[in-house]
Scaffold this motif. Structure first.
Motif, PDB file in Angstrom:
ATOM      1  N   PRO A  99       0.885  -0.958  -0.208  1.00 30.27           N
ATOM      2  CA  PRO A  99       0.067   0.361  -0.724  1.00 30.27           C
ATOM      3  C   PRO A  99       0.632   0.876  -0.384  1.00 30.27           C
ATOM      4  O   PRO A  99       0.587   2.437  -0.819  1.00 30.27           O
ATOM      5  CB  PRO A  99      -0.888  -0.420   1.305  1.00 30.27           C
ATOM      6  CG  PRO A  99      -1.037  -1.337   1.198  1.00 30.27           C
ATOM      7  CD  PRO A  99       0.746  -2.296   0.589  1.00 30.27           C
ATOM      8  N   ALA A 100       2.292   1.531   0.422  1.00 31.21           N
ATOM      9  CA  ALA A 100       2.682   2.416   0.569  1.00 31.21           C
ATOM     10  C   ALA A 100       2.986   2.604  -0.624  1.00 31.21           C
ATOM     11  O   ALA A 100       3.375   3.879  -1.167  1.00 31.21           O
ATOM     12  CB  ALA A 100       4.072   2.128   1.909  1.00 31.21           C
ATOM     13  N   GLN A 101       3.284   1.985  -1.471  1.00 29.50           N
ATOM     14  CA  GLN A 101       3.497   2.553  -2.347  1.00 29.50           C
ATOM     15  C   GLN A 101       2.274   2.814  -3.449  1.00 29.50           C
ATOM     16  O   GLN A 101       2.776   3.664  -4.808  1.00 29.50           O
ATOM     17  CB  GLN A 101       4.417   1.127  -3.188  1.00 29.50           C
ATOM     18  CG  GLN A 101       5.520   0.347  -2.631  1.00 29.50           C
ATOM     19  CD  GLN A 101       6.005  -0.920  -3.648  1.00 29.50           C
ATOM     20  OE1 GLN A 101       5.604  -1.297  -3.878  1.00 29.50           O
ATOM     21  NE2 GLN A 101       7.511  -1.074  -2.991  1.00 29.50           N
ATOM     22  N   VAL A 102       1.327   2.880  -3.812  1.00 28.83           N
ATOM     23  CA  VAL A 102       0.168   3.024  -3.917  1.00 28.83           C
ATOM     24  C   VAL A 102       0.614   4.619  -4.451  1.00 28.83           C
ATOM     25  O   VAL A 102      -0.262   5.311  -5.485  1.00 28.83           O
ATOM     26  CB  VAL A 102      -0.824   3.081  -3.633  1.00 28.83           C
ATOM     27  CG1 VAL A 102      -1.766   3.579  -4.442  1.00 28.83           C
ATOM     28  CG2 VAL A 102      -1.161   1.464  -4.346  1.00 28.83           C
ATOM     29  N   PRO A 103       0.564   5.436  -3.446  1.00 29.67           N
ATOM     30  CA  PRO A 103       0.540   7.594  -3.555  1.00 29.67           C
ATOM     31  C   PRO A 103       2.047   7.578  -4.755  1.00 29.67           C
ATOM     32  O   PRO A 103       1.179   8.200  -5.125  1.00 29.67           O
ATOM     33  CB  PRO A 103       0.597   7.867  -2.378  1.00 29.67           C
ATOM     34  CG  PRO A 103       0.540   6.665  -1.289  1.00 29.67           C
ATOM     35  CD  PRO A 103       0.987   5.108  -1.731  1.00 29.67           C
ATOM     36  N   ALA A 104       3.172   6.814  -4.279  1.00 34.48           N
ATOM     37  CA  ALA A 104       4.196   7.479  -5.919  1.00 34.48           C
ATOM     38  C   ALA A 104       3.754   6.516  -6.978  1.00 34.48           C
ATOM     39  O   ALA A 104       3.673   7.538  -7.807  1.00 34.48           O
ATOM     40  CB  ALA A 104       5.096   6.699  -5.068  1.00 34.48           C
ATOM     41  N   VAL A 105       2.862   6.040  -7.049  1.00 37.48           N
ATOM     42  CA  VAL A 105       2.220   5.280  -8.509  1.00 37.48           C
ATOM     43  C   VAL A 105       1.011   6.267  -9.150  1.00 37.48           C
ATOM     44  O   VAL A 105       1.203   6.660 -10.353  1.00 37.48           O
ATOM     45  CB  VAL A 105       2.411   3.275  -8.680  1.00 37.48           C
ATOM     46  CG1 VAL A 105       1.713   3.028 -10.235  1.00 37.48           C
ATOM     47  CG2 VAL A 105       3.224   3.026  -8.304  1.00 37.48           C
ATOM     48  N   ALA A 106       0.433   6.505  -7.753  1.00 37.66           N
ATOM     49  CA  ALA A 106      -0.650   7.260  -8.353  1.00 37.66           C
ATOM     50  C   ALA A 106      -0.295   9.027  -9.140  1.00 37.66           C
ATOM     51  O   ALA A 106      -0.825   9.505  -9.937  1.00 37.66           O
ATOM     52  CB  ALA A 106      -1.726   7.407  -7.597  1.00 37.66           C
ATOM     53  N   GLN A 107       1.037   9.282  -8.385  1.00 40.90           N
ATOM     54  CA  GLN A 107       1.187  10.397  -8.872  1.00 40.90           C
ATOM     55  C   GLN A 107       2.525  10.258  -9.724  1.00 40.90           C
ATOM     56  O   GLN A 107       1.788  11.997 -10.884  1.00 40.90           O
ATOM     57  CB  GLN A 107       2.362  10.256  -7.651  1.00 40.90           C
ATOM     58  CG  GLN A 107       2.978  12.084  -7.754  1.00 40.90           C
ATOM     59  CD  GLN A 107       1.724  12.927  -7.222  1.00 40.90           C
ATOM     60  OE1 GLN A 107       0.993  12.891  -6.687  1.00 40.90           O
ATOM     61  NE2 GLN A 107       2.157  14.646  -8.124  1.00 40.90           N
ATOM     62  N   TRP A 108       2.672   9.430 -10.276  1.00 44.00           N
ATOM     63  CA  TRP A 108       3.528   9.219 -11.712  1.00 44.00           C
ATOM     64  C   TRP A 108       1.895   9.674 -13.007  1.00 44.00           C
ATOM     65  O   TRP A 108       3.046   9.385 -13.843  1.00 44.00           O
ATOM     66  CB  TRP A 108       3.954   7.597 -11.645  1.00 44.00           C
ATOM     67  CG  TRP A 108       4.412   7.685 -12.652  1.00 44.00           C
ATOM     68  CD1 TRP A 108       5.216   7.379 -13.523  1.00 44.00           C
ATOM     69  CD2 TRP A 108       3.205   6.210 -13.989  1.00 44.00           C
ATOM     70  NE1 TRP A 108       5.054   7.411 -15.171  1.00 44.00           N
ATOM     71  CE2 TRP A 108       4.089   6.379 -15.007  1.00 44.00           C
ATOM     72  CE3 TRP A 108       2.352   5.695 -13.771  1.00 44.00           C
ATOM     73  CZ2 TRP A 108       3.547   5.416 -16.717  1.00 44.00           C
ATOM     74  CZ3 TRP A 108       1.898   5.364 -15.066  1.00 44.00           C
ATOM     75  CH2 TRP A 108       2.793   5.169 -15.724  1.00 44.00           C
ATOM     76  N   PHE A 109       0.939   8.745 -12.468  1.00 42.48           N
ATOM     77  CA  PHE A 109      -0.188   8.757 -13.665  1.00 42.48           C
ATOM     78  C   PHE A 109      -0.287   9.779 -13.760  1.00 42.48           C
ATOM     79  O   PHE A 109      -0.435  10.706 -14.821  1.00 42.48           O
ATOM     80  CB  PHE A 109      -0.940   7.886 -12.747  1.00 42.48           C
ATOM     81  CG  PHE A 109      -2.592   7.899 -13.819  1.00 42.48           C
ATOM     82  CD1 PHE A 109      -1.925   8.007 -15.287  1.00 42.48           C
ATOM     83  CD2 PHE A 109      -3.409   8.897 -13.211  1.00 42.48           C
ATOM     84  CE1 PHE A 109      -3.607   8.057 -15.413  1.00 42.48           C
ATOM     85  CE2 PHE A 109      -4.443   8.972 -13.126  1.00 42.48           C
ATOM     86  CZ  PHE A 109      -4.770   8.668 -14.912  1.00 42.48           C
ATOM     87  N   VAL A 110      -0.438  10.819 -13.148  1.00 39.20           N
ATOM     88  CA  VAL A 110      -1.038  11.939 -12.462  1.00 39.20           C
ATOM     89  C   VAL A 110       0.255  13.010 -12.824  1.00 39.20           C
ATOM     90  O   VAL A 110       0.333  14.196 -13.770  1.00 39.20           O
ATOM     91  CB  VAL A 110      -1.357  12.767 -11.191  1.00 39.20           C
ATOM     92  CG1 VAL A 110      -1.899  14.394 -11.366  1.00 39.20           C
ATOM     93  CG2 VAL A 110      -2.425  11.965 -10.382  1.00 39.20           C
ATOM     94  N   GLU A 111       0.802  13.072 -12.710  1.00 42.74           N
ATOM     95  CA  GLU A 111       2.447  13.801 -13.574  1.00 42.74           C
ATOM     96  C   GLU A 111       2.811  13.737 -14.592  1.00 42.74           C
ATOM     97  O   GLU A 111       2.755  13.996 -15.802  1.00 42.74           O
ATOM     98  CB  GLU A 111       3.398  13.445 -12.819  1.00 42.74           C
ATOM     99  CG  GLU A 111       3.395  14.800 -10.928  1.00 42.74           C
ATOM    100  CD  GLU A 111       4.563  14.816 -10.464  1.00 42.74           C
ATOM    101  OE1 GLU A 111       6.019  13.922 -10.580  1.00 42.74           O
ATOM    102  OE2 GLU A 111       4.803  15.569  -9.203  1.00 42.74           O
TER     103      GLU A 111
END
Lengths: 115, 462
Positions: free
Chosen positions: B279-291
């Motif tokens: 779960p801790a990796q989800v925000p970073a990958v989500a940020q990759w998607f947004v950016e």
């Protein structure tokens, strides 16, 4: 990757704050070249040398005489290892570049550069 | 043409998330996984509506039995797969009575799934993978659509990794935020009894597979997936080949179920829940998607702002610069003040002072003024305006792309819109400041004599 909203001004990040204003508002050359070459000038002066001749802020005609004057006055040797002095020399140099337009149209550009 | 299922999906999703707060992503991922024939793992503490979500999910499907168990170290296979048939034992057959147990369920919720012992996990692995159950000497087909599992944490025991990998979607679920806490307290005691939309029939589910297989994967989507693979390698996140294939299949089902013939970049919002190992990796990958995919991160343009500040500062310098040497205005001003001491002379003194003060300001050559205006225009027209136009075009394109989306959670859509609105606000502010700076430079007093004193060209004699 995001939209590049900052280029070429992101180059300020590599410069000391003391040269931000003159590097941005000097009216000679181009912004991108001026910001890039300001860093090269600082590095060269800090090392006690003149930068390569192509570090001309995007205005070779205007910067060549200034480069020559800085060399003749022996300023690079004085600036060696003294960042504050290198920044002062560069601020002065950029001030002179910006001053060229103030001599015009009383003088043509070549004469204004000479002044 | 929109399929009947695509037309019903918004109502189904809305019904699933009624009175569930901040579960937009979990609800959508649960239903999408079921449509794709995949399984979901909800990772989070107890009391976060995980079982409720699974219970609701089974009602979205016609003829889908529901099965639910809390697993412990002491759980026995009988609890999941049914008791042994005594009658079969009499005939020397080792068979279970599976009626009402997991092998006959359409949707199942397995709480604390990783606490199960290896006997259960091995049987579950086959069931999840192949939707078949080894019952005695025979293997029977099960009607399983999807398993929703729950766990407080990701298993650390390596022996559980193969089982963990069977959950294509791994969705972190947290207690509601402070912002939603008030709404949580105000939820009705009894569920609202709204009309349930028609559930998804097995035939619709079966038809979705061929439709998904026809969904195209455009070059830009493939390019993003290639880039993602490199980015994940940089983050030391390993993704198996099987998982990449399953991700692509999921993207296709997402597009097909929304009635689209091709996947697109917005579908990649699913990626974090598939590729993140924990779960801790989800925000970073989500940020990759947004950016990286949408280029929709909020931006403050700090260096462009510095450039605007520099010209504002320079304008102040030039507005307050005194006249150059040779000007005797200061002396005249002092004289005017000394002779105009009487009160009746104050008005005249003010007029004289203002005139003299205006004269005391430095006058600038027309070439200087033109240079300053050109410099400000370089920032304004050459950078800030095109940047604003690009962000605006992106916002319009995003708004258009978000129309009719069922799967992309509304919270994420709102955040994407807000991000671009933030950047537009920053750029609008800078444009307004640049316009003011430009007007300021344009209003600087010009030294008309300089223009008049241009020397005539001198002919050079040989």
């Amino acid at each position: 990757m995001t939209l590049d909203l900052d280029a070429p001004y992101h180059r300020l990040d590599a410069l000391p704050r003391t040269v931000w204003l003159p590097a941005l508002i000097a009216s000679a050359g181009s912004t991108a070249a001026r910001l890039a070459d300001t860093r090269r000038w600082l590095d060269a002066l800090h090392a006690g040398t003149l930068p390569p001749t192509d570090a001309d802020f995007g205005d070779a005609a205007a910067s060549a005489p200034l480069r020559a004057a800085v060399g003749e006055l022996g300023l690079p040797a004085t600036c060696r290892g003294v960042p504050a002095l290198a920044e002062q020399v560069l601020r002065t140099l950029l001030w002179h570049l910006d001053r060229i337009v103030d001599h015009q149209p009383r003088l043509d550009r070549a004469a204004a550069i000479g002044r | 043409m929109t399929s009947p299922l695509a037309a019903r999906l918004p109502a189904l999703v809305a019904h699933l998330e009624t009175d569930l707060l901040e579960r937009g992503a979990a609800v959508r991922l649960g239903l999408l996984a079921a449509l794709a024939g995949e399984h979901v793992l909800l990772i989070g503490p107890p009391g976060t509506a995980k079982s409720e979500l699974a219970r609701r999910l089974h009602r979205a499907f016609a003829d889908a039995r529901y099965f639910e168990r809390l697993l412990t170290r002491f759980s026995t296979p009988e609890e999941l797969f049914g008791p042994l048939s005594l009658k079969a034992l009499e005939d020397d057959r080792y068979e279970r009575l599976t009626e009402g147990y997991l092998p006959t369920a359409g949707v199942a919720f397995l709480d604390e799934v990783f606490k199960a012992n290896s006997a259960i996990l091995n049987a579950l692995l086959t069931l999840l993978n192949e939707r078949e159950f080894d019952n005695g000497a025979g293997r029977t087909r099960t009607p399983l659509i999807s398993v929703v599992a729950a766990s407080n944490e990701v298993p650390v025991d390596e022996s559980l990794h193969a089982f963990y990998d069977r959950f294509l979607l791994r969705v972190p679920v947290q207690p509601v935020s402070d912002a939603a806490f008030g709404a949580l307290l105000a939820l009705p005691a009894l569920p609202c009894g709204g009309a349930e939309p028609a559930p998804i029939a097995r035939a619709e589910l079966a038809a979705l597979g061929p439709a998904a297989a026809r969904v195209a994967l455009p070059e830009d989507v493939l390019g993003h997936l290639h880039a993602l693979r490199g980015w994940l390698a940089g983050q030391s996140i390993a993704v198996s080949d099987r998982r990449w294939r399953q991700l692509v299949a999921l993207l296709r089902v997402a597009a097909a179920s929304e009635g689209r013939a091709a996947a697109d970049a917005l579908d990649l919002w699913l990626v974090p829940y598939v590729v993140a190992h924990e779960p801790a990796q989800v925000p970073a990958v989500a940020q990759w998607f947004v950016e990286s995919v949408l280029q929709a991160a909020p931006q403050d343009a700090p260096w462009l702002s510095r450039a605007v500040e520099a010209f504002e500062a320079q304008l102040q310098v030039e507005q307050s610069a005194p006249a150059e040497d040779g000007d005797d205005t200061a002396g005249k001003l002092a004289l005017a003040r000394s002779v105009g001491g009487a009160s009746e002379g104050n008005a005249m003194l003010r007029i004289v002072s203002e005139t003299l003060e205006a004269q005391s300001r430095r006058r600038w050559s027309p070439v200087h003024l033109a240079a300053r205006l050109a410099q400000v225009d370089e920032v304004l027209q050459g950078k800030a305006r095109p940047a604003r136009d690009a962000v605006s075009a992106r916002a319009v394109a995003l708004a258009r792309a978000l129309e009719g989306r069922v799967w992309l959670p509304p919270e994420l859509a709102a955040r994407l819109r807000a991000n671009l609105a933030h950047t537009l606000g920053v750029l609008d502010g800078l444009l307004a400041r640049l316009a003011a700076v430009r007007a300021g430079f344009a209003a600087l007093p010009e030294d008309a004599s300089l223009a008049a004193e241009v020397p005539a060209p001198v002919a050079l004699s040989a």
